[in-house]
Motif scaffolding. Structure first.
Motif, PDB file in Angstrom:
ATOM      1  N   LEU A  11       7.552  -2.929  54.744  1.00 45.79           N
ATOM      2  CA  LEU A  11       8.244  -2.925  53.444  1.00 45.79           C
ATOM      3  C   LEU A  11       7.506  -3.837  52.463  1.00 45.79           C
ATOM      4  O   LEU A  11       7.273  -3.476  51.308  1.00 45.79           O
ATOM      5  CB  LEU A  11       9.703  -3.367  53.629  1.00 45.79           C
ATOM      6  N   GLU A  12       7.098  -5.006  52.955  1.00 45.90           N
ATOM      7  CA  GLU A  12       6.409  -5.953  52.069  1.00 45.90           C
ATOM      8  C   GLU A  12       5.080  -5.399  51.570  1.00 45.90           C
ATOM      9  O   GLU A  12       4.720  -5.568  50.413  1.00 45.90           O
ATOM     10  CB  GLU A  12       6.189  -7.296  52.792  1.00 45.90           C
ATOM     11  N   ILE A  13       4.348  -4.706  52.459  1.00 46.43           N
ATOM     12  CA  ILE A  13       3.053  -4.132  52.042  1.00 46.43           C
ATOM     13  C   ILE A  13       3.293  -3.072  50.965  1.00 46.43           C
ATOM     14  O   ILE A  13       2.626  -3.036  49.928  1.00 46.43           O
ATOM     15  CB  ILE A  13       2.296  -3.516  53.246  1.00 46.43           C
ATOM     16  N   ALA A  14       4.288  -2.206  51.210  1.00 50.34           N
ATOM     17  CA  ALA A  14       4.574  -1.125  50.251  1.00 50.34           C
ATOM     18  C   ALA A  14       5.035  -1.710  48.921  1.00 50.34           C
ATOM     19  O   ALA A  14       4.603  -1.283  47.849  1.00 50.34           O
ATOM     20  CB  ALA A  14       5.634  -0.188  50.836  1.00 50.34           C
ATOM     21  N   ARG A  15       5.892  -2.732  48.998  1.00 49.49           N
ATOM     22  CA  ARG A  15       6.412  -3.347  47.772  1.00 49.49           C
ATOM     23  C   ARG A  15       5.285  -4.022  46.987  1.00 49.49           C
ATOM     24  O   ARG A  15       5.190  -3.874  45.761  1.00 49.49           O
ATOM     25  CB  ARG A  15       7.497  -4.361  48.128  1.00 49.49           C
ATOM     26  N   LYS A  26       5.290  -1.054  31.376  1.00 54.40           N
ATOM     27  CA  LYS A  26       6.685  -1.334  31.012  1.00 54.40           C
ATOM     28  C   LYS A  26       7.641  -0.347  31.679  1.00 54.40           C
ATOM     29  O   LYS A  26       8.797  -0.628  31.905  1.00 54.40           O
ATOM     30  CB  LYS A  26       6.842  -1.261  29.488  1.00 54.40           C
ATOM     31  N   SER A  27       7.137   0.855  32.002  1.00 59.41           N
ATOM     32  CA  SER A  27       8.022   1.907  32.514  1.00 59.41           C
ATOM     33  C   SER A  27       8.264   1.756  34.019  1.00 59.41           C
ATOM     34  O   SER A  27       7.628   0.944  34.688  1.00 59.41           O
ATOM     35  CB  SER A  27       7.393   3.271  32.250  1.00 59.41           C
ATOM     36  N   MET A  28       9.182   2.552  34.528  1.00 56.27           N
ATOM     37  CA  MET A  28       9.395   2.657  35.974  1.00 56.27           C
ATOM     38  C   MET A  28       8.267   3.550  36.524  1.00 56.27           C
ATOM     39  O   MET A  28       7.538   4.171  35.757  1.00 56.27           O
ATOM     40  CB  MET A  28      10.733   3.346  36.257  1.00 56.27           C
ATOM     41  N   ILE A  29       8.186   3.653  37.865  1.00 58.26           N
ATOM     42  CA  ILE A  29       7.160   4.512  38.475  1.00 58.26           C
ATOM     43  C   ILE A  29       7.288   5.938  37.948  1.00 58.26           C
ATOM     44  O   ILE A  29       8.397   6.474  37.865  1.00 58.26           O
ATOM     45  CB  ILE A  29       7.316   4.546  40.005  1.00 58.26           C
ATOM     46  N   GLN A  30       6.142   6.511  37.598  1.00 57.34           N
ATOM     47  CA  GLN A  30       6.103   7.890  37.120  1.00 57.34           C
ATOM     48  C   GLN A  30       5.309   8.729  38.126  1.00 57.34           C
ATOM     49  O   GLN A  30       4.565   8.175  38.934  1.00 57.34           O
ATOM     50  CB  GLN A  30       5.372   7.973  35.776  1.00 57.34           C
ATOM     51  N   GLU A  31       5.428  10.027  37.959  1.00 54.77           N
ATOM     52  CA  GLU A  31       4.677  10.933  38.832  1.00 54.77           C
ATOM     53  C   GLU A  31       3.176  10.590  38.816  1.00 54.77           C
ATOM     54  O   GLU A  31       2.518  10.605  39.860  1.00 54.77           O
ATOM     55  CB  GLU A  31       4.895  12.362  38.342  1.00 54.77           C
ATOM     56  N   ALA A  32       2.648  10.261  37.630  1.00 52.21           N
ATOM     57  CA  ALA A  32       1.206   9.996  37.504  1.00 52.21           C
ATOM     58  C   ALA A  32       0.769   8.768  38.300  1.00 52.21           C
ATOM     59  O   ALA A  32      -0.424   8.572  38.557  1.00 52.21           O
ATOM     60  CB  ALA A  32       0.856   9.811  36.028  1.00 52.21           C
ATOM     61  N   ASP A  33       1.707   7.914  38.694  1.00 50.38           N
ATOM     62  CA  ASP A  33       1.350   6.706  39.453  1.00 50.38           C
ATOM     63  C   ASP A  33       1.147   6.999  40.944  1.00 50.38           C
ATOM     64  O   ASP A  33       0.529   6.205  41.659  1.00 50.38           O
ATOM     65  CB  ASP A  33       2.454   5.640  39.308  1.00 50.38           C
ATOM     66  N   ILE A  34       1.695   8.116  41.417  1.00 53.20           N
ATOM     67  CA  ILE A  34       1.714   8.374  42.869  1.00 53.20           C
ATOM     68  C   ILE A  34       0.304   8.320  43.496  1.00 53.20           C
ATOM     69  O   ILE A  34       0.131   7.660  44.527  1.00 53.20           O
ATOM     70  CB  ILE A  34       2.435   9.711  43.202  1.00 53.20           C
ATOM     71  N   PRO A  35      -0.712   8.957  42.893  1.00 49.95           N
ATOM     72  CA  PRO A  35      -2.042   8.915  43.533  1.00 49.95           C
ATOM     73  C   PRO A  35      -2.582   7.493  43.711  1.00 49.95           C
ATOM     74  O   PRO A  35      -3.449   7.268  44.548  1.00 49.95           O
ATOM     75  CB  PRO A  35      -2.926   9.715  42.571  1.00 49.95           C
ATOM     76  N   GLN A  36      -2.073   6.549  42.917  1.00 55.29           N
ATOM     77  CA  GLN A  36      -2.566   5.168  43.042  1.00 55.29           C
ATOM     78  C   GLN A  36      -1.719   4.325  43.988  1.00 55.29           C
ATOM     79  O   GLN A  36      -1.825   3.096  43.997  1.00 55.29           O
ATOM     80  CB  GLN A  36      -2.587   4.519  41.659  1.00 55.29           C
ATOM     81  N   LEU A  37      -0.863   4.979  44.745  1.00 58.41           N
ATOM     82  CA  LEU A  37      -0.014   4.256  45.703  1.00 58.41           C
ATOM     83  C   LEU A  37      -0.254   4.805  47.115  1.00 58.41           C
ATOM     84  O   LEU A  37       0.641   5.415  47.727  1.00 58.41           O
ATOM     85  CB  LEU A  37       1.460   4.408  45.302  1.00 58.41           C
ATOM     86  N   LEU A 138      10.610  11.794  46.356  1.00 60.44           N
ATOM     87  CA  LEU A 138      10.553  10.786  47.429  1.00 60.44           C
ATOM     88  C   LEU A 138       9.760   9.560  46.986  1.00 60.44           C
ATOM     89  O   LEU A 138      10.201   8.422  47.177  1.00 60.44           O
ATOM     90  CB  LEU A 138       9.912  11.390  48.688  1.00 60.44           C
ATOM     91  N   HIS A 139       8.584   9.801  46.379  1.00 60.87           N
ATOM     92  CA  HIS A 139       7.752   8.660  45.983  1.00 60.87           C
ATOM     93  C   HIS A 139       8.402   7.863  44.854  1.00 60.87           C
ATOM     94  O   HIS A 139       8.395   6.632  44.858  1.00 60.87           O
ATOM     95  CB  HIS A 139       6.350   9.138  45.582  1.00 60.87           C
ATOM     96  N   ILE A 140       8.951   8.566  43.885  1.00 58.19           N
ATOM     97  CA  ILE A 140       9.529   7.858  42.739  1.00 58.19           C
ATOM     98  C   ILE A 140      10.801   7.105  43.168  1.00 58.19           C
ATOM     99  O   ILE A 140      10.997   5.936  42.811  1.00 58.19           O
ATOM    100  CB  ILE A 140       9.806   8.849  41.581  1.00 58.19           C
ATOM    101  N   MET A 141      11.632   7.745  43.979  1.00 56.72           N
ATOM    102  CA  MET A 141      12.888   7.073  44.390  1.00 56.72           C
ATOM    103  C   MET A 141      12.615   5.891  45.311  1.00 56.72           C
ATOM    104  O   MET A 141      13.090   4.784  45.064  1.00 56.72           O
ATOM    105  CB  MET A 141      13.825   8.066  45.092  1.00 56.72           C
ATOM    106  N   ILE A 142      11.847   6.120  46.373  1.00 61.50           N
ATOM    107  CA  ILE A 142      11.607   5.020  47.325  1.00 61.50           C
ATOM    108  C   ILE A 142      10.801   3.907  46.635  1.00 61.50           C
ATOM    109  O   ILE A 142      11.108   2.725  46.778  1.00 61.50           O
ATOM    110  CB  ILE A 142      10.870   5.518  48.599  1.00 61.50           C
ATOM    111  N   GLY A 143       9.803   4.313  45.858  1.00 60.33           N
ATOM    112  CA  GLY A 143       8.994   3.319  45.138  1.00 60.33           C
ATOM    113  C   GLY A 143       9.859   2.452  44.237  1.00 60.33           C
ATOM    114  O   GLY A 143       9.727   1.227  44.210  1.00 60.33           O
ATOM    115  N   SER A 144      10.783   3.065  43.491  1.00 53.93           N
ATOM    116  CA  SER A 144      11.638   2.300  42.579  1.00 53.93           C
ATOM    117  C   SER A 144      12.616   1.415  43.353  1.00 53.93           C
ATOM    118  O   SER A 144      12.862   0.261  42.974  1.00 53.93           O
ATOM    119  CB  SER A 144      12.451   3.246  41.690  1.00 53.93           C
TER     120      SER A 144
END
Ligand code: HEM
Length: 185
Positions: A11-15, A26-37, A138-144
């Motif tokens: 969890l700590e690594i992902a966070r 400034k925004s919350m995680i967006q779809e465009a952020d997924i490839p960088q995670l 999944l990525h946006i919800m869990i990431g947020s």
């Protein structure tokens, strides 16, 4: 969330990955952020490997006799594809019972129906049409949820005491539902 809370080090690594990427935005995680995670992506893959939400896919039927690896599948046979067992096959996965997202950082295995060791959405012409939506959600919800909150288990339960057993039906659910309280970070 259950696997992440059960494995606080992961969890700590992902966070840390999410917070680092988002620190100047400034925004919350967006779809465009997924490839960088990549680690978050690995967490989602590892979770779908261990806990495929549709553990036998949807029943299929053979439209003609077919020979597969020495087995005869007769025409009209109903076929249940046990993706739950495939995800835990020791011939395919190292330490299959362990939650190890890192395993997906070194290999190019994806769940889009081309890599048959990981097909939680099925494959072929009846593959889940909601795959792309589920992938984004999944990525946006869990990431947020991990970016903004820390999580405390009910009744001072310890992370290692979470009951990770599952209940089998058309869909797979936790035998004992996860009860965790969010704390804003
Ligand atoms: C983590 C989320 C999801 C998983 C793991 C999942 C998994 C599956 C699986 C395994 C199948 C059967 C594939 C097969 O038999 O080969 C399926 C079918 C289907 N899924 Fe999903 N699904 C998810 C999310 C969604 C979403 C978000 C939608 C719609 C917005 C959706 C709509 C459908 C539909 C309509 C079918 C039937 C397709 C057909 O039979 O042709 N799914 N899904």
């Amino acid at each position: 969330m259950a696997e992440l809370i059960h494995n606080p080090d992961k969890l700590e690594i992902a966070r840390a990955e999410v917070i680092k990427l988002m620190e100047n935005k400034k925004s919350m995680i967006q779809e465009a952020d997924i490839p960088q995670l990549p680690y978050l992506q690995a967490v989602i893959k590892e979770t779908l490997r261990l806990h495929p939400p549709v553990p036998f896919l949807i029943p299929h039927q053979a439209i003609h006799d077919v020979q597969i690896q020495g087995f005869m599948v007769p025409k009209n046979a109903q076929i249940l594809c046990n993706v739950w067992a495939m995800g835990r096959d020791p011939k395919v996965w190292l330490h299959p019972e362990k939650f190890m997202p890192e395993r997906f950082l070194e290999v190019k295995i994806d769940y889009r129906g081309q890599d048959f060791e990981l097909i939680p959405f099925g494959s072929g012409r009846r593959i889940c049409p909601g795959l792309n939506m589920a992938h984004r959600m999944l990525h946006i919800m869990i990431g947020s949820l991990i970016q903004k909150f820390d999580w405390k288990l009910e009744g001072n339960m310890k992370a290692q005491d979470i009951d990770m057993d599952e209940k089998f039906a058309l869909t797979l659910q936790m035998n004992v539902p996860l009860k965790a309280t969010p704390f804003k970070i």
